[in-house]
Structure formats: C-alpha cells, structure tokens
Design a protein around this motif. Sequence first.
Motif, PDB file in Angstrom:
ATOM      1  N   ILE A 191      44.467   9.602   3.359  1.00 33.70           N
ATOM      2  CA  ILE A 191      44.551   9.244   1.945  1.00 33.70           C
ATOM      3  C   ILE A 191      45.018   7.799   1.811  1.00 33.70           C
ATOM      4  N   THR A 192      44.379   7.041   0.928  1.00 34.56           N
ATOM      5  CA  THR A 192      44.849   5.693   0.624  1.00 34.56           C
ATOM      6  C   THR A 192      45.894   5.750  -0.485  1.00 34.56           C
ATOM      7  N   ASP A 193      46.864   4.829  -0.390  1.00 36.97           N
ATOM      8  CA  ASP A 193      47.880   4.662  -1.427  1.00 36.97           C
ATOM      9  C   ASP A 193      47.694   3.278  -2.013  1.00 36.97           C
ATOM     10  N   SER A 194      47.064   3.212  -3.186  1.00 34.24           N
ATOM     11  CA  SER A 194      46.757   1.916  -3.793  1.00 34.24           C
ATOM     12  C   SER A 194      47.921   1.358  -4.593  1.00 34.24           C
ATOM     13  N   GLY A 195      48.963   2.166  -4.785  1.00 32.87           N
ATOM     14  CA  GLY A 195      50.126   1.692  -5.526  1.00 32.87           C
ATOM     15  C   GLY A 195      51.137   0.997  -4.643  1.00 32.87           C
ATOM     16  N   ALA A 196      51.544   1.670  -3.560  1.00 33.07           N
ATOM     17  CA  ALA A 196      52.558   1.118  -2.669  1.00 33.07           C
ATOM     18  C   ALA A 196      51.956   0.385  -1.480  1.00 33.07           C
ATOM     19  N   GLY A 197      50.707   0.700  -1.126  1.00 30.03           N
ATOM     20  CA  GLY A 197      50.072   0.089   0.032  1.00 30.03           C
ATOM     21  C   GLY A 197      50.378   0.860   1.293  1.00 30.03           C
ATOM     22  N   GLY A 198      49.376   1.442   1.892  1.00 35.74           N
ATOM     23  CA  GLY A 198      49.554   2.231   3.098  1.00 35.74           C
ATOM     24  C   GLY A 198      48.582   3.397   3.114  1.00 35.74           C
ATOM     25  N   LEU A 199      48.666   4.184   4.179  1.00 27.41           N
ATOM     26  CA  LEU A 199      47.837   5.371   4.337  1.00 27.41           C
ATOM     27  C   LEU A 199      48.725   6.581   4.548  1.00 27.41           C
ATOM     28  N   VAL A 200      48.235   7.734   4.088  1.00 28.24           N
ATOM     29  CA  VAL A 200      48.932   9.005   4.267  1.00 28.24           C
ATOM     30  C   VAL A 200      48.041   9.909   5.112  1.00 28.24           C
ATOM     31  N   VAL A 201      48.641  10.553   6.095  1.00 30.01           N
ATOM     32  CA  VAL A 201      47.927  11.493   6.948  1.00 30.01           C
ATOM     33  C   VAL A 201      48.531  12.878   6.746  1.00 30.01           C
ATOM     34  N   ILE A 202      47.677  13.867   6.468  1.00 23.87           N
ATOM     35  CA  ILE A 202      48.143  15.249   6.315  1.00 23.87           C
ATOM     36  C   ILE A 202      47.512  16.099   7.411  1.00 23.87           C
ATOM     37  N   ASP A 203      48.353  16.789   8.156  1.00 24.46           N
ATOM     38  CA  ASP A 203      47.898  17.766   9.142  1.00 24.46           C
ATOM     39  C   ASP A 203      47.532  19.034   8.363  1.00 24.46           C
ATOM     40  N   LEU A 204      46.263  19.350   8.304  1.00 25.56           N
ATOM     41  CA  LEU A 204      45.816  20.472   7.481  1.00 25.56           C
ATOM     42  C   LEU A 204      46.075  21.820   8.136  1.00 25.56           C
ATOM     43  N   GLY A 215      52.687  -0.858   4.210  1.00 26.19           N
ATOM     44  CA  GLY A 215      52.949  -2.268   3.961  1.00 26.19           C
ATOM     45  C   GLY A 215      52.299  -3.208   4.961  1.00 26.19           C
ATOM     46  N   HIS A 216      51.462  -2.689   5.843  1.00 25.94           N
ATOM     47  CA  HIS A 216      50.765  -3.546   6.796  1.00 25.94           C
ATOM     48  C   HIS A 216      49.798  -4.456   6.040  1.00 25.94           C
ATOM     49  N   PRO A 217      49.587  -5.697   6.499  1.00 22.52           N
ATOM     50  CA  PRO A 217      48.695  -6.607   5.758  1.00 22.52           C
ATOM     51  C   PRO A 217      47.309  -6.036   5.482  1.00 22.52           C
ATOM     52  N   SER A 218      46.816  -5.182   6.354  1.00 22.60           N
ATOM     53  CA  SER A 218      45.470  -4.626   6.142  1.00 22.60           C
ATOM     54  C   SER A 218      45.408  -3.660   4.980  1.00 22.60           C
ATOM     55  N   THR A 219      46.540  -3.093   4.584  1.00 22.19           N
ATOM     56  CA  THR A 219      46.550  -2.142   3.465  1.00 22.19           C
ATOM     57  C   THR A 219      47.037  -2.772   2.164  1.00 22.19           C
ATOM     58  N   MET A 220      47.368  -4.062   2.201  1.00 23.06           N
ATOM     59  CA  MET A 220      47.946  -4.719   1.038  1.00 23.06           C
ATOM     60  C   MET A 220      46.947  -5.673   0.383  1.00 23.06           C
ATOM     61  N   ALA A 221      47.066  -5.796  -0.932  1.00 17.86           N
ATOM     62  CA  ALA A 221      46.245  -6.742  -1.680  1.00 17.86           C
ATOM     63  C   ALA A 221      46.547  -8.173  -1.231  1.00 17.86           C
ATOM     64  N   THR A 222      45.569  -9.039  -1.420  1.00 17.44           N
ATOM     65  CA  THR A 222      45.752 -10.457  -1.142  1.00 17.44           C
ATOM     66  C   THR A 222      45.637 -11.236  -2.445  1.00 17.44           C
ATOM     67  N   ASP A 223      45.773 -12.552  -2.353  1.00 13.19           N
ATOM     68  CA  ASP A 223      45.630 -13.390  -3.547  1.00 13.19           C
ATOM     69  C   ASP A 223      44.156 -13.545  -3.878  1.00 13.19           C
ATOM     70  N   THR A 224      43.546 -12.450  -4.290  1.00  9.28           N
ATOM     71  CA  THR A 224      42.114 -12.419  -4.560  1.00  9.28           C
ATOM     72  C   THR A 224      41.872 -12.246  -6.046  1.00  9.28           C
ATOM     73  N   ARG A 225      41.094 -13.104  -6.620  1.00  9.18           N
ATOM     74  CA  ARG A 225      40.724 -12.987  -8.033  1.00  9.18           C
ATOM     75  C   ARG A 225      39.355 -12.327  -8.119  1.00  9.18           C
ATOM     76  N   GLN A 257      40.118  -0.464   2.744  1.00 13.55           N
ATOM     77  CA  GLN A 257      40.201  -1.805   2.166  1.00 13.55           C
ATOM     78  C   GLN A 257      41.059  -1.780   0.919  1.00 13.55           C
ATOM     79  N   ALA A 258      41.881  -2.808   0.743  1.00  5.49           N
ATOM     80  CA  ALA A 258      42.533  -3.021  -0.545  1.00  5.49           C
ATOM     81  C   ALA A 258      41.482  -3.456  -1.555  1.00  5.49           C
ATOM     82  N   LEU A 259      41.634  -3.030  -2.802  1.00  2.00           N
ATOM     83  CA  LEU A 259      40.625  -3.367  -3.806  1.00  2.00           C
ATOM     84  C   LEU A 259      40.618  -4.858  -4.096  1.00  2.00           C
ATOM     85  N   THR A 260      41.799  -5.437  -4.358  1.00  2.00           N
ATOM     86  CA  THR A 260      41.851  -6.878  -4.596  1.00  2.00           C
ATOM     87  C   THR A 260      42.082  -7.586  -3.256  1.00  2.00           C
ATOM     88  N   ALA A 261      41.046  -7.580  -2.472  1.00  3.45           N
ATOM     89  CA  ALA A 261      41.000  -8.233  -1.169  1.00  3.45           C
ATOM     90  C   ALA A 261      39.533  -8.336  -0.790  1.00  3.45           C
TER      91      ALA A 261
END
Length: 372
Positions: A191-204, A215-225, A257-261
Amino acid sequence: MHQRRSLAVLLVSCCPLLFASACDSAQEETATTEKVEPTAGLNAQSASQDRIELVATSPHQWTGIGVASSGRIYVNFPRWSEDVPISVGYLGGDGRVFPFPDAAWNSWEPGEGDFTSRFVAVQSVVAVGDDVWVLDTGRPRFGTILPGAPRLIRFDEDGRKLAEYSADAVVHPDSYLNDVRFSNDGSRAYITDSGAGGLVVIDLETGAAHRVLDGHPSTMATDTRVVIDGKPWGSEDDPPQVHADGIALFEEHLYYQALTARTLYRVPLELLERDVSAETRAAAVEAVAEVGPSDGLIAGPDGSIYLSSLEQNAVRVLRPGGAIEVVAQDPLIAWPDSFSFGPDGTLFVTTSRIHQGPVPPAPYGVLRISVR
C-alpha cells in the motif's frame, strides 16, 4: 521557503460539496445515482476515439476502479466533502451505480462513532479475480484518522466479507493510504501512503503490518510543479506535494511513484520483508525512468508499466526496453486517476478532474481504452 501543502489540505480547500445530494440506499437493488448521459464536457470525438470508449459517467467524483473477472466494474467515491452518497459501488448495465456490498456498509455518517461493518473514507477499490478489496483511509475529509478505521477489507462478489486487515499500527497522524497491489502468491498487500510518504506491507496470512521506505526520497514528493492544460495545479506560492501514490507490481518488483515527482522507482519484493535492514532495502531502490507526474500505475502482462500522465491528459506506457509510448491522449482523459484491466485485456481508468478548480465540472468518467 514556504511550507508545502499536502494533497489533504489542497482537496479540502478545492473540492467542497462535490456531491450534489445523498442517495436512496435503502436496498441493494435501488440505484444510488441516476444514470448521467455524456455531456459536452465528456465528448469522445477526438484523434484517440478509436481507442477510447466512454463506459459510464457520474455527477459524483470517483477515484478507484476494479474490474472483476466476471466483467463487473467497481468504483469508489472518496469522502472529500460532507455529502458522499456511497463509498463503494458497482456499475449496472445502464450505467447506474449500486452500493456494494450493500446499503448498510455505505451508511456511515461523519460524527458517528460506530463504523463496524461500515466504510469511513475509501480511497481505492481493487478487484482480484472476482474478489473485491476495499482500502479505507479512516480519514474523512483529511481530518483526524479514526482509530480502527484504516483497514483493508476483502469481499467476494456476493458481498460476503472474507477478511479484514487493520493498518492502525502503521499509520502516522498525516497518513493517507492511497492504493494497493498484491503479491503473485496472494500472501502480501503493498500500500502507498501519499500523506506521510512510505509504503505499508500487510502479511495477509497473519494480519501483521509494517512500514518500509518510510520517508525515503523515492517515496517523497519533490519540488515538482504539475502543469495541466497550461495551468499550474494549486497555489503559485504554495503548490501541493503528494507523496507515494501510484503503485504497480510485476513479477518480483514493486513499482511506485510520488504524484508530485517525475521519477518512477522500483524495489525487489523480497527486500520489503520485515527482517530486512532499512539500509539494505534503501540501497536496492532503483530509479526506473523519468516519466513525469503520474497518479495511477498498473503493470501489463509483459511488464509494461501504464502511467496516468496528468500533464498530458493521457495514458502512456513504459515498455520493458525503456521506451515511453502514448496509448491515448484526449481532453476526455482529465486527471486519469486509477487503472484496472478488464478480462479481455482492455484498460479501464477513472477520471477525477482534481485539477479543474474548486468544483470540478461533472460528469466524471469511466473510460475503456484499447492498449493493443
């Protein structure tokens, strides 16, 4: 430097009262909205019309879509305003929307404490075979997360609840659970977390959940317009930042991917397990390609990654060899939000028109696009 606004702040200010009225949901057989015919704002006459079919429209803003192996189309309506007639529904043959799994599950109202067997604030619906997975953010109108409400719920096509997985232990106060994909063996949900930045894994199998790449740079927004139709999205002085959003899975890699990136990333699934060190995991993150701002992602059977290309009003595809191709481009594809493949291999996408002002012009569309 100005503090950047999250998607939560932007949508609360930009999307008031998108839903015209509550619906009669006394019985499952009662449609929740009347059929809305296409208007001039949703006209499929274009250079891409041979690839695009307008399947359904709605006066209410939807985000997620899931197409079951039976062909039934499920949609969800996020609780971004005070008036949301239902959270999850399916399309009837005439384009009307019926509540799923029933009216009772869609009966929760803001301020009520009890949400047992009721949706609170759904952001995504995904069909796997004929099972339906519903991702509830537990965060109506981007306010306070209600304890116990962030969860992933599995139903069969008849509406029987098969399982429920809590995400309480892994959400942050500013989390917004956005989209979900499943491992090939069905043992994990990502699961993506677009609010805090990061991924969630659930063992089903066990129900245990953990966060990765928090909070890793790959999951965080950048200065993208984000610029759509020549207009920047959001305030000029304080543009929105939306973190990990789109997600796709192919073979042994998770793409996100972060949306604003502008960069699409991937990481091996085996390194998303709880017992892997954060350092090992971070070192394995790979920048796949510069693709521009995208909301939804989905992997095709050959490993192609389909992209909801916001700035181009388009669906594009990143081929395994690295080429990026336009599948369909049209004003009709106004903020392509979420994807699902139909049983015949065609691609379904919702349009949510998020960029089109305080009250985006209805109707919102479900499109079917040929990708062959």
